[in-house]
Design an enzyme around this catalytic site. Structure first.
Site, PDB file in Angstrom:
ATOM      1  N   HIS A 261      -4.309  -5.996  -1.916  1.00 28.48           N
ATOM      2  CA  HIS A 261      -4.704  -5.576  -0.573  1.00 28.48           C
ATOM      3  C   HIS A 261      -5.493  -6.649   0.177  1.00 28.48           C
ATOM      4  O   HIS A 261      -5.822  -6.455   1.355  1.00 28.48           O
ATOM      5  CB  HIS A 261      -5.537  -4.293  -0.647  1.00 28.48           C
ATOM      6  CG  HIS A 261      -4.723  -3.037  -0.615  1.00 28.48           C
ATOM      7  ND1 HIS A 261      -3.933  -2.645  -1.675  1.00 28.48           N
ATOM      8  CD2 HIS A 261      -4.580  -2.084   0.342  1.00 28.48           C
ATOM      9  CE1 HIS A 261      -3.343  -1.492  -1.362  1.00 28.48           C
ATOM     10  NE2 HIS A 261      -3.720  -1.135  -0.149  1.00 28.48           N
TER      11      HIS A 261
ATOM     12  N   SER B 249       0.843  -1.190   0.000  1.00 30.09           N
ATOM     13  CA  SER B 249       0.000   0.000   0.000  1.00 30.09           C
ATOM     14  C   SER B 249       0.885   1.250   0.000  1.00 30.09           C
ATOM     15  O   SER B 249       1.751   1.392  -0.857  1.00 30.09           O
ATOM     16  CB  SER B 249      -0.964  -0.023   1.189  1.00 30.09           C
ATOM     17  OG  SER B 249      -1.983   0.951   1.060  1.00 30.09           O
TER      18      SER B 249
ATOM     19  N   GLU C 178      -1.342  -3.251  -8.386  1.00 32.36           N
ATOM     20  CA  GLU C 178      -2.622  -3.555  -7.752  1.00 32.36           C
ATOM     21  C   GLU C 178      -3.140  -2.271  -7.139  1.00 32.36           C
ATOM     22  O   GLU C 178      -2.430  -1.278  -7.059  1.00 32.36           O
ATOM     23  CB  GLU C 178      -2.463  -4.645  -6.688  1.00 32.36           C
ATOM     24  CG  GLU C 178      -1.495  -4.298  -5.548  1.00 32.36           C
ATOM     25  CD  GLU C 178      -2.124  -3.502  -4.408  1.00 32.36           C
ATOM     26  OE1 GLU C 178      -3.345  -3.669  -4.155  1.00 32.36           O
ATOM     27  OE2 GLU C 178      -1.420  -2.711  -3.778  1.00 32.36           O
TER      28      GLU C 178
END
Length: 313
Positions: free
Chosen positions: A279, A109, A208
């Site tokens: 995630h 992230s 992603e």
């Protein structure tokens, strides 16, 4: 590439929060998980600090990172969680210190920002993998656990992952090699144009994201396309795009998959979609900065071992 020292079962893990504050209960469960595996744990000051919506001021978080890299007792650094805030610190970090003391830096992230900068400025690889107050603090998924520790404790020159049993879609076939670079798409796009963005020439780029409407994913991809990124790659691995939907009546018919197809259906290199990375709690740990070989016919991804210099030739 700066190689890591081998991680032993009684090694010391430094835990810090480089972005948002972690949930206290999950943090403690994650730390207990590490201790149950035989690790010693050092806590960063950012785990209990606060400034605005961050886990401490920029200077405190920078100090946490530099302290753990410089500390000879710390063998590996695992972030508690992501969020936002790493981009603010990039021009304050001592990259020479980080390069002189290479050690695994684990997270995903917002942590993507730091990992890309470490590779660009210090040639220190990293792991886009599970975090202490997220996966480790919530009963880590067996797949996630196996492929994270499997790479950390790998004794072989390569780590081989067969994705034949996974629900991976092959959009473009081929066999290729390159340096693994990537992470969260929105973070990578924000880094573009700064001195802290790695060169993606001949890279195997993996991407992603989470919670971004398809038009926002389109925006990030357009930025990368206009910068010529997609013309330089050896391969592209698209992971999971979780909750990337749009509730607007005028846009809800367009899915994130539609957007991705629009950009990558005619690329002249291997393209994978729905790779087990993102995630979600079930994730394959993706290294940043290591050599890799991808074969879509055999459905195999081979990753260089960054821990042992004489093995990783």
């Amino acid at each position: 590439m700066r190689y890591f020292s081998a991680i032993q079962k009684n090694a010391t893990v430094g835990v810090l929060a480089p972005a948002f504050p972690p949930d206290a209960a999950r943090l403690e469960k994650g730390i207990q998980y590490l201790k149950s595996m035989g690790f010693n744990v050092k806590r960063g000051k950012s785990l209990s600090a606060a400034h605005m919506y961050f886990s401490g001021s920029d200077s405190l978080r920078v100090k946490d990172i530099e302290t753990f890299f410089a500390d000879p007792e710390v063998d590996m650094i695992v972030c508690a969680r992501g969020g936002w805030g790493a981009l603010r610190m990039l021009d304050q970090l001592d990259y020479e210190l980080i390069g002189q003391n290479p050690k695994p830096f684990v997270g995903y992230s917002d942590v993507t920002t730091l990992q890309l900068a470490f590779w660009a400025k210090s040639r220190v690889p990293a792991f886009s993998g599970p975090m202490v107050a997220v996966e480790m603090g919530d009963g880590i998924d067996p797949f996630t656990e196996r492929h994270f520790w499997g790479q950390v404790f790998n004794d072989d020159p390569w780590y081989e992952f067969s994705f034949a049993a996974e629900t991976v879609q092959v959009w473009q076939n081929g066999a290729t090699s390159g340096t693994m670079i990537g992470g969260c798409l929105s973070m990578l796009a924000h880094q573009l144009g700064t001195p802290f963005m790695p060169d993606l020439t001949n890279a195997i780029l993996f991407l992603e994201d989470v919670g971004e409407a398809p038009y926002k994913i389109d925006r990030y991809l357009a930025q990368l396309k206009q910068a010529g990124i997609f013309d330089r790659l050896s391969a592209l691995i698209l992971g999971e795009f979780i909750d990337c939907v749009d509730d607007s009546p005028s846009r809800k018919e367009v899915s994130v998959e539609d957007v991705l197809h629009d950009y990558f259906d005619s690329r002249p290199y291997p393209v994978l979609y729905r790779f087990s990375y993102g995630h979600g709690m079930r994730k394959f740990t993706m290294p940043i900065g290591v050599k890799a070989e991808l074969n879509t016919e055999q459905k195999v991804l081979k990753l260089q071992n960054p821990f042992d210099k004489h093995l990783s030739k």
